[in-house]
Write an enzyme that holds these catalytic residues in place. Sequence first.
Site, PDB file in Angstrom:
ATOM      1  N   ASP A 179       0.864  -1.182   0.000  1.00 15.02           N
ATOM      2  CA  ASP A 179       0.000   0.000   0.000  1.00 15.02           C
ATOM      3  C   ASP A 179       0.897   1.227   0.000  1.00 15.02           C
ATOM      4  O   ASP A 179       1.687   1.422   0.942  1.00 15.02           O
ATOM      5  CB  ASP A 179      -0.918  -0.004   1.213  1.00 15.02           C
ATOM      6  CG  ASP A 179      -1.825   1.226   1.248  1.00 15.02           C
ATOM      7  OD1 ASP A 179      -2.574   1.429   0.285  1.00 15.02           O
ATOM      8  OD2 ASP A 179      -1.765   1.981   2.237  1.00 15.02           O
ATOM      9  N   GLU A 263      -2.129  -1.657  -5.712  1.00 13.31           N
ATOM     10  CA  GLU A 263      -3.352  -1.020  -6.173  1.00 13.31           C
ATOM     11  C   GLU A 263      -3.177  -0.451  -7.574  1.00 13.31           C
ATOM     12  O   GLU A 263      -2.078  -0.009  -7.939  1.00 13.31           O
ATOM     13  CB  GLU A 263      -3.760   0.106  -5.224  1.00 13.31           C
ATOM     14  CG  GLU A 263      -4.418  -0.345  -3.948  1.00 13.31           C
ATOM     15  CD  GLU A 263      -4.888   0.828  -3.123  1.00 13.31           C
ATOM     16  OE1 GLU A 263      -6.097   0.921  -2.848  1.00 13.31           O
ATOM     17  OE2 GLU A 263      -4.056   1.666  -2.754  1.00 13.31           O
ATOM     18  N   CYS A 319     -12.680  -9.911   9.868  1.00 15.47           N
ATOM     19  CA  CYS A 319     -14.093 -10.278   9.691  1.00 15.47           C
ATOM     20  C   CYS A 319     -14.720  -9.623   8.465  1.00 15.47           C
ATOM     21  O   CYS A 319     -15.917  -9.805   8.217  1.00 15.47           O
ATOM     22  CB  CYS A 319     -14.893  -9.913  10.935  1.00 15.47           C
ATOM     23  SG  CYS A 319     -14.931  -8.141  11.297  1.00 15.47           S
ATOM     24  N   ASP A 350      -2.700   1.645   7.614  1.00 15.03           N
ATOM     25  CA  ASP A 350      -1.918   1.307   6.424  1.00 15.03           C
ATOM     26  C   ASP A 350      -1.619  -0.183   6.341  1.00 15.03           C
ATOM     27  O   ASP A 350      -1.692  -0.787   5.261  1.00 15.03           O
ATOM     28  CB  ASP A 350      -0.615   2.114   6.426  1.00 15.03           C
ATOM     29  CG  ASP A 350      -0.870   3.609   6.389  1.00 15.03           C
ATOM     30  OD1 ASP A 350      -1.879   4.010   5.780  1.00 15.03           O
ATOM     31  OD2 ASP A 350      -0.073   4.366   6.970  1.00 15.03           O
TER      32      ASP A 350
END
Length: 422
Positions: A179, A263, A319, A350
């Site tokens: 990231d 990304e 979750c 992050d």
Amino acid sequence: MLKVVKVRLYPDIQQQQLLAQAFGSCRWLWNYCLNLMNQTYKETGKGLSGYEVKKIIPELKKEYEWLSQTYSQCLQQVCLNLGVAFNNFFEKRAQYPSFKSKHRKQSIQYPQNIKVNETTLTVPKIGNIKAIIHRPIEGKIKTVTISKNCSNQYFAAILFDDGKDKLEQKIEGSAIGVDVGLTHFAVTSNGSKFDNPRFLTKHEKNLKQKQQQLSRKQKGSNNRNKARIKVARVHRKITNCREDFLHKLSRRIVNENQVIVTENLNIKGMIKNPCLAKAIAQVGWGMFCTMLKYKAENEGKTYQEVDRFFPSSKTCHVCLNQVGANGHSPLPLDIRHWTCEKCHTKHDRDINAAINIRDEGLRILRLRSVQVFNLSAAEGLTSGTGDKACRPDVSRSNRGRKKSTTELSVGQEAYCVREASL
């Protein structure tokens, strides 16, 4: 497999004059053919191809005798490159071809008859140019592009075929999610944080002084040209520092992992933000992703990108719960740590985003392998998938791409911080 090695050249004074003449001839021919194509389209409504304008070179040599002093195949390559530039424009891969200036970077391309020696580069009509061959060039040489930057440095980009087949990409092994941000240049899914060095900020004072000196010089004078070279050297220093940092970091990530997931950033759109444009422009995210991609492919490793709209920062990787009302509100930038409402897990923003990016990339790769297997079993075909990077049980945001996940701060050299627990 095609590879490129860029080497530094040190031509003598006579060779510099010959190169300057070759640069000027190719630049003039490019501008002449581009103007001819524009005029032909305005008059007839039809354009000219690169092969059609290449046929007028013999006539131009009769009218302009100084064109004959340049290697003929370099002139032919100019016309072919112009045709490729128009094809890229029509296929929406590049902007409309523009006219070249003598005050910018100069280049000339040799399609053949170039010999690479241990310490020299043999160029037609120029001779043996001193070169620093820092890597072995084994294979058939395709093209050699000689260039000169604004700080009067000469380089040669040698494209050659090593005769080896492209390695098959495998996904078995360690996977990592990356990231990128502004405070931390890169945060990985294993807890590592690499600070943003901000090389432009470090050299900004020196650059400002050199630009002020340039603005005070009279246009067209020799002193202005000297001041321009000083400004170009500062820019070159910043570029070298940035590329060195990106090369070392990308090589480290590729060597340590088999699958790299990042990304798919819309950097051009992000630069339109006036508050973050300067910070985003100097960080080099696009170059970093490009380095990761080609280095992973050369090593037989897998590089995967996830969709830019994937809510990686505000999704709990334990979750899959999204923070915020119905998962549609963006997570404010001042929130660097948050606790999941369902599983009560404390997250570093992050690191959590990097883990979600890794998991999403692995999900896409697994789904792609299953679809390829099904197609192969049913029809004997092998193909990829156009699946979008979004988990089926995680809703996507309707507010466009998420904002930067880091705050602005002056960074120092790259460092690595291992978190004790995620």
